[in-house]
Motif scaffolding. Structure first.
Motif, PDB file in Angstrom:
ATOM      1  N   ILE A 112       0.511  -0.765   0.052  1.00 59.76           N
ATOM      2  CA  ILE A 112       0.322  -0.014   0.277  1.00 59.76           C
ATOM      3  C   ILE A 112       1.001   1.217   0.286  1.00 59.76           C
ATOM      4  O   ILE A 112       1.697   1.681   0.835  1.00 59.76           O
ATOM      5  N   GLU A 113       0.454   1.728  -0.937  1.00 60.30           N
ATOM      6  CA  GLU A 113       1.203   3.453  -1.142  1.00 60.30           C
ATOM      7  C   GLU A 113       0.868   4.604  -0.425  1.00 60.30           C
ATOM      8  O   GLU A 113       2.080   4.831   0.345  1.00 60.30           O
ATOM      9  N   ASN A 114       0.017   4.157   0.119  1.00 65.00           N
ATOM     10  CA  ASN A 114      -0.346   5.320   0.934  1.00 65.00           C
ATOM     11  C   ASN A 114      -1.873   5.577   1.237  1.00 65.00           C
ATOM     12  O   ASN A 114      -2.877   3.899   1.052  1.00 65.00           O
ATOM     13  N   ILE A 115      -1.975   5.650   2.812  1.00 64.02           N
ATOM     14  CA  ILE A 115      -3.434   5.696   3.904  1.00 64.02           C
ATOM     15  C   ILE A 115      -3.388   6.449   3.850  1.00 64.02           C
ATOM     16  O   ILE A 115      -3.276   7.666   4.417  1.00 64.02           O
ATOM     17  N   ASP A 116      -4.712   7.090   4.079  1.00 67.49           N
ATOM     18  CA  ASP A 116      -5.472   8.462   3.985  1.00 67.49           C
ATOM     19  C   ASP A 116      -6.374   8.301   5.115  1.00 67.49           C
ATOM     20  O   ASP A 116      -7.312   7.846   4.713  1.00 67.49           O
ATOM     21  N   TYR A 131     -15.334 -11.101   4.782  1.00 67.13           N
ATOM     22  CA  TYR A 131     -16.123  -9.657   4.636  1.00 67.13           C
ATOM     23  C   TYR A 131     -15.483  -8.747   3.835  1.00 67.13           C
ATOM     24  O   TYR A 131     -16.468  -7.695   3.602  1.00 67.13           O
ATOM     25  N   ASP A 132     -14.318  -9.075   3.277  1.00 68.51           N
ATOM     26  CA  ASP A 132     -13.802  -8.049   1.742  1.00 68.51           C
ATOM     27  C   ASP A 132     -15.180  -7.857   1.248  1.00 68.51           C
ATOM     28  O   ASP A 132     -16.227  -8.697   1.034  1.00 68.51           O
ATOM     29  N   ARG A 133     -15.584  -7.122   0.908  1.00 68.05           N
ATOM     30  CA  ARG A 133     -16.629  -6.559  -0.474  1.00 68.05           C
ATOM     31  C   ARG A 133     -16.672  -5.848  -1.554  1.00 68.05           C
ATOM     32  O   ARG A 133     -15.801  -4.795  -1.148  1.00 68.05           O
ATOM     33  N   GLU A 134     -16.572  -6.476  -1.909  1.00 66.38           N
ATOM     34  CA  GLU A 134     -16.673  -4.890  -3.696  1.00 66.38           C
ATOM     35  C   GLU A 134     -18.287  -4.658  -4.423  1.00 66.38           C
ATOM     36  O   GLU A 134     -19.493  -5.052  -3.686  1.00 66.38           O
ATOM     37  N   ASP A 135     -17.941  -3.788  -5.086  1.00 74.18           N
ATOM     38  CA  ASP A 135     -19.345  -2.866  -5.243  1.00 74.18           C
ATOM     39  C   ASP A 135     -19.796  -1.624  -3.910  1.00 74.18           C
ATOM     40  O   ASP A 135     -21.359  -2.787  -4.626  1.00 74.18           O
ATOM     41  N   LYS A 174      -9.896  -2.776  -6.587  1.00 75.33           N
ATOM     42  CA  LYS A 174      -9.479  -3.889  -5.720  1.00 75.33           C
ATOM     43  C   LYS A 174      -8.300  -3.721  -6.495  1.00 75.33           C
ATOM     44  O   LYS A 174      -6.957  -3.924  -4.885  1.00 75.33           O
ATOM     45  N   SER A 175      -7.193  -3.516  -6.551  1.00 77.95           N
ATOM     46  CA  SER A 175      -5.728  -3.310  -6.974  1.00 77.95           C
ATOM     47  C   SER A 175      -5.906  -1.908  -6.588  1.00 77.95           C
ATOM     48  O   SER A 175      -4.312  -1.764  -6.647  1.00 77.95           O
ATOM     49  N   SER A 176      -6.453  -0.831  -6.349  1.00 79.88           N
ATOM     50  CA  SER A 176      -5.839   0.373  -5.805  1.00 79.88           C
ATOM     51  C   SER A 176      -4.550   0.549  -4.561  1.00 79.88           C
ATOM     52  O   SER A 176      -4.940  -0.665  -4.108  1.00 79.88           O
ATOM     53  N   PHE A 181     -15.105  10.474  -2.869  1.00 76.24           N
ATOM     54  CA  PHE A 181     -16.539  10.000  -3.213  1.00 76.24           C
ATOM     55  C   PHE A 181     -17.248  11.490  -4.295  1.00 76.24           C
ATOM     56  O   PHE A 181     -17.254  12.390  -4.100  1.00 76.24           O
ATOM     57  N   VAL A 182     -18.289  10.270  -4.641  1.00 78.32           N
ATOM     58  CA  VAL A 182     -19.221  10.674  -5.481  1.00 78.32           C
ATOM     59  C   VAL A 182     -20.470  10.147  -4.982  1.00 78.32           C
ATOM     60  O   VAL A 182     -19.813   8.410  -5.190  1.00 78.32           O
ATOM     61  N   LYS A 183     -21.684  10.482  -5.429  1.00 76.33           N
ATOM     62  CA  LYS A 183     -22.960   9.730  -4.846  1.00 76.33           C
ATOM     63  C   LYS A 183     -22.649   8.899  -5.475  1.00 76.33           C
ATOM     64  O   LYS A 183     -22.991   9.575  -7.105  1.00 76.33           O
ATOM     65  N   GLY A 184     -23.534   7.326  -5.356  1.00 77.05           N
ATOM     66  CA  GLY A 184     -23.387   6.314  -6.440  1.00 77.05           C
ATOM     67  C   GLY A 184     -21.921   5.435  -6.903  1.00 77.05           C
ATOM     68  O   GLY A 184     -22.615   4.175  -7.394  1.00 77.05           O
ATOM     69  N   LYS A 185     -21.081   6.303  -6.373  1.00 75.56           N
ATOM     70  CA  LYS A 185     -20.405   6.064  -6.992  1.00 75.56           C
ATOM     71  C   LYS A 185     -19.611   4.824  -5.910  1.00 75.56           C
ATOM     72  O   LYS A 185     -20.313   4.474  -4.763  1.00 75.56           O
ATOM     73  N   LYS A 186     -18.791   3.600  -6.226  1.00 79.54           N
ATOM     74  CA  LYS A 186     -18.702   1.691  -5.915  1.00 79.54           C
ATOM     75  C   LYS A 186     -16.980   1.845  -5.459  1.00 79.54           C
ATOM     76  O   LYS A 186     -15.838   2.155  -5.929  1.00 79.54           O
ATOM     77  N   PHE A 187     -16.942   1.197  -4.428  1.00 78.88           N
ATOM     78  CA  PHE A 187     -15.765   1.003  -3.627  1.00 78.88           C
ATOM     79  C   PHE A 187     -15.851  -0.289  -3.292  1.00 78.88           C
ATOM     80  O   PHE A 187     -17.029  -1.488  -2.979  1.00 78.88           O
ATOM     81  N   TYR A 188     -14.531  -0.924  -3.685  1.00 81.16           N
ATOM     82  CA  TYR A 188     -14.254  -2.109  -2.582  1.00 81.16           C
ATOM     83  C   TYR A 188     -13.392  -1.780  -1.134  1.00 81.16           C
ATOM     84  O   TYR A 188     -13.243  -0.806  -0.704  1.00 81.16           O
TER      85      TYR A 188
END
Length: 803
Positions: free
Chosen positions: A129-133, A224-228, A265-267, A296-303
């Protein structure tokens, strides 16, 4: 497929109403096949099935057969089918089984909509991991500078790698990893794995077991990792994340925890959100301004990645380190404790019931005289014998008769609150209940709020000077580390009580001992008396790693001492040394019929029935097979199922039987008592069965006062009437239970907790064909059969007693 569904064990019938079912068979190969014959059991009267054969099936083609089912009874019908097919000159056989459930519409929604899919275990991998914000932590309370800094105690990378490899050599293993592998194998090289912990390997083995446990926790959280996943803004800068398994602690998330999200997932950039609020099935998170403004954008999906709180592991490692520095391991493996009776003095009892209980009196007097010191004093409290009452009497007497300070610890906040409730009346200037800010304020009993660290609408963090003002301090074992890191004064406490100590690991038990009762200025000594109270025959600590369990990490200090330490064993006169241990014998909870099995199987038949007249309330109840025997075993041959999203099991047929009993019980009269929901408890070892039972009770509008819970949730509780749903009906799933320590079979402690909660009536619902293969259940079923206390489907004992 059956009627277009891939679920073949969920076909619903209505009693005495015929139903046509369409069975579809598809050729999934690239070649034509011929269905030569279809065979079924001819003795199943409820089925009419006359398939025509042979039939030819081209690749990807499907053919359909019709069968008619009609059931005259509620329950399960198994319908096995054998297909004989030909491809070229090769004859092959394929089998399947249809399962029909007969019940009314009330239970339809309990069935799985989609089948359960088995997940696969993942290795623990530290990603680059390059960066943790990091986001914004909740305003818990100002953290005081620790006089004794808490180290990180991180899982060493070499241990992680060799554990990933299954403790076996692997290609590319480094020299340091070879050394670590040899070290682990040497530590785990014991003929008596469960009792491999000794004074000479104490700190090394405990540290390693903690690392092994943490490694498994990392693996478990990965499930418990989750996509989308979509984050929803809910006001201000808070974002809401749905977590469907939250109510089941799958995963466990508490106030202040971290949840990590990334754009894919690969970020290589992680955005850390802190939990500001835990709701029933979601959490509210706060991220950084950078994340909110640019990502963050409304409706955007995250891992999404969940984490777990490492603080308990860190303070356990710290306790082990201080145990080594203070040289106290040998004190926790005592060789002898004097057996000379102490000089006794007259005591005025706070709880007058103790006047009639010689064992409780003995425990209090021995604790007051600190007869076991420096070894721990043990209070062995079987179900319903007044263990916590005895601890409370000890504390009140110490407070009255001495100037010594007392630290009371428990494994859980609820247990600590219960002890505090019973000590209400002690001045608020003398007693303090410290509560970590992750515990919900609305779950704290009203009567103890005057003793806690909460004012002006929020928790506050006491300084070490604040802690040391009080003569009695109550906290959890983990939170006791606040005293250690705050720099608790040497010889400050004269007593350390650990109630429910059978539920704490050895390392958790060390937290309130090492560097609180011990110090490196006086190595090899304790400044006060340790008192461990609990029941080693009931549920122990929760352990994630099967390897750690195998090497005794699930054995509490209390259990280890009772089972392996000479001073705590019975002498030639079959008595315990009263200076070392008291076993409480008077059971105030249950009717003699109900407690008999547990008494014989776990307590050497020493418990005495001493309950009030309520224990006789169910005698002559109209639905008892034996009117003088308030125990029923109801035989049900159901089917245990799972559904998408949860590995937990449920059994709809048992839900039906439990609901029938609730209909019979609620509103009925038992010797002048009108039975209400608060008189009844329902226990099951599986969270999914608990969920199905709760949903069914909600549909019936039963009050929330009806207790429905897993075995872990009901330990320490009691009800007038208890109904137990055992769930298991398939022997092929029992290896899963054994591996993950689920269910009742091969788990005597869980069995013991379940059968000791009832006061007046106990009803067990289960499949005797499966349960009889466990010696504990076989004993209970035999007891019921011998006393004409059986209901439901007839069965015979199998002469082969092992699965």
């Amino acid at each position: 497929m059956v009627d277009g569904s891939l679920i073949l064990d969920n076909i619903i019938l209505r009693k005495e109403i015929p139903k046509s079912v369409y069975l579809s068979v598809k050729n999934m190969t690239k070649y034509p096949i011929k269905i030569l014959a279809i065979e079924t059991k001819s003795d199943i009267e409820e089925m009419k099935f006359n398939p025509s054969c042979p039939r030819h099936l081209a690749p990807s083609n499907m053919t359909r057969y019709t069968l008619t089912a009609r059931s005259v009874n509620e329950g399960i019908i198994y319908f096995p089918i054998l297909f004989t097919t030909q491809f070229n000159n090769n004859i092959q056989h394929y089998s399947t089984q249809l399962v029909f459930h007969t019940h009314d519409e009330f239970f339809d929604d309990l069935h799985p909509v989609e089948p359960y899919v088995v997940g696969y275990s993942k290795a623990v991998l530290k990603e680059y991991i390059e960066n943790i914000d990091s986001g914004e932590r909740p305003d818990i309370f100002p953290q005081h500078t620790n006089k004794v800094p808490l180290k990180p105690y991180r899982l060493p990378i070499d241990i992680e790698v060799v554990l990933n490899a299954g403790l076996k050599p692997f290609k590319g293993i480094s020299k340091s990893q070879e050394i670590q592998l040899a070290n682990i194998k040497n530590l785990l090289n014991s003929e008596t794995k469960q009792h491999s912990l000794q004074a000479n390997n104490y700190t090394k083995l405990l540290d390693m077991l903690l690392y092994i446990e943490e490694h498994q926790m990392y693996k478990d959280i990965r499930d418990y990792d989750r996509e989308d996943q979509i984050l929803k803004r809910v006001g201000g800068d808070l974002l809401e994340l749905e977590v469907p398994g939250l109510a089941e602690h799958r995963p466990s998330v508490i106030f202040g925890d971290s949840v990590f999200v990334r754009e894919h997932k690969s970020s290589k950039t992680l955005y850390e959100g802190f939990v500001h609020k835990v709701k029933e099935s979601s959490v509210l998170l706060k991220f950084s301004k950078k994340f909110m403004n640019t990502v963050f954008v409304k409706g955007k999906k995250f891992y999404v990645n969940f984490s777990f709180n490492r603080y308990p592991l860190r303070v356990e490692h710290q306790a082990v380190e201080f145990a080594k520095m203070d040289n106290i391991a040998h004190l926790l493996f005592p060789k002898n404790i004097a057996n000379t009776p102490p000089v006794q003095s007259e005591i005025t009892w706070f709880n007058r019931d103790i006047m009639n209980n010689l064992e409780q009196q003995q425990a209090v007097k021995s604790v007051l005289k600190r007869t076991a010191m420096p070894a721990p004093y043990l209070i062995f409290g079987p179900p319903g014998t007044g263990k916590t009452m005895t601890v409370v009497e000890c504390v009140k007497q110490i407070h009255k008769l001495t100037k010594l300070r007392v630290l009371i610890c428990t494994p859980s906040n609820n247990a600590a609150n219960e002890v505090t409730k019973r000590l209400v009346g002690i001045p608020t200037t003398d007693m303090f209940r410290y509560i970590a800010p992750s515990f919900p304020y609305n779950q704290i009993p009203q009567e103890i709020k005057k003793y806690i660290n909460y004012k002006n609408g929020s928790y506050y963090g006491p300084t070490i000077a604040d802690f040391q003002k009080y003569r009695i301090l109550v906290t959890t074992v983990v939170s006791a580390a606040k005293l250690v890191n705050g720099g608790c004064a040497k010889d400050h406490f004269g007593y350390i009580f650990i109630d429910e100590s059978g539920q704490a690991t050895e390392t958790e038990t060390l937290i309130p001992i090492a560097r609180i009762l011990s110090n490196n200025a006086k190595p090899g000594t304790f400044a006060g008396q340790i008192v461990l109270a609990g029941d080693p025959r009931q549920l122990g600590p929760i352990i994630h790693s099967t390897l750690a369990l195998e090497y005794g990490f699930g054995i509490s200090m209390l259990e280890r001492l009772i089972d392996t330490s000479e001073p705590y064993t019975k002498n030639g006169s079959n008595r315990y040394n009263p200076n070392a241990l008291t076993k409480l014998l008077k059971n105030y909870r249950s009717h003699s019929v109900i407690i008999k099995s547990s008494n014989e199987l776990f307590y050497e038949n020493e418990l005495q029935t001493c309950g009030d007249n309520l224990i006789n309330a169910a005698l002559n109840w109209e639905h008892l097979p034996n009117p003088k025997f308030p125990l029923i075993f109801h035989s049900v041959v159901g089917i245990d199922q799972r559904e998408k999203g949860s590995p937990s099991f449920f059994n709809i047929q048992e839900v039906q039987v439990v609901m029938n009993y609730l209909d019979q019980l609620i509103g009925c009269k038992m010797q002048g008592i009108t039975i209400k929901e608060e008189h009844i408890g329902i226990i099951s070892p599986y969270k999914k069965q608990v969920e199905k039972l709760r949903n069914s009770c909600m549909k019936k509008y039963y009050s929330e006062k009806l207790m429905i819970g897993s075995v872990e949730q009901v330990q320490g509780q009691e009800r007038l009437i208890i109904i137990i749903s055992t769930v298991r009906s398939k022997s092929d799933f029992l290896k899963i239970d054994d591996k993950f320590h689920l269910g009742f079979l091969n788990n005597p402690k869980r069995f013991n907790v379940a059968i000791t909660r009832a006061k007046a009536l106990q009803i067990v619902v289960g499949n005797p064909n499966i349960l009889q293969h466990d010696k504990y259940w076989r004993s209970l079923i035999t007891y019921c059969k011998d006393n004409n206390a059986m209901r439901g489907k007839q069965f015979d004992f199998n002469t082969n007693e092992s699965l």
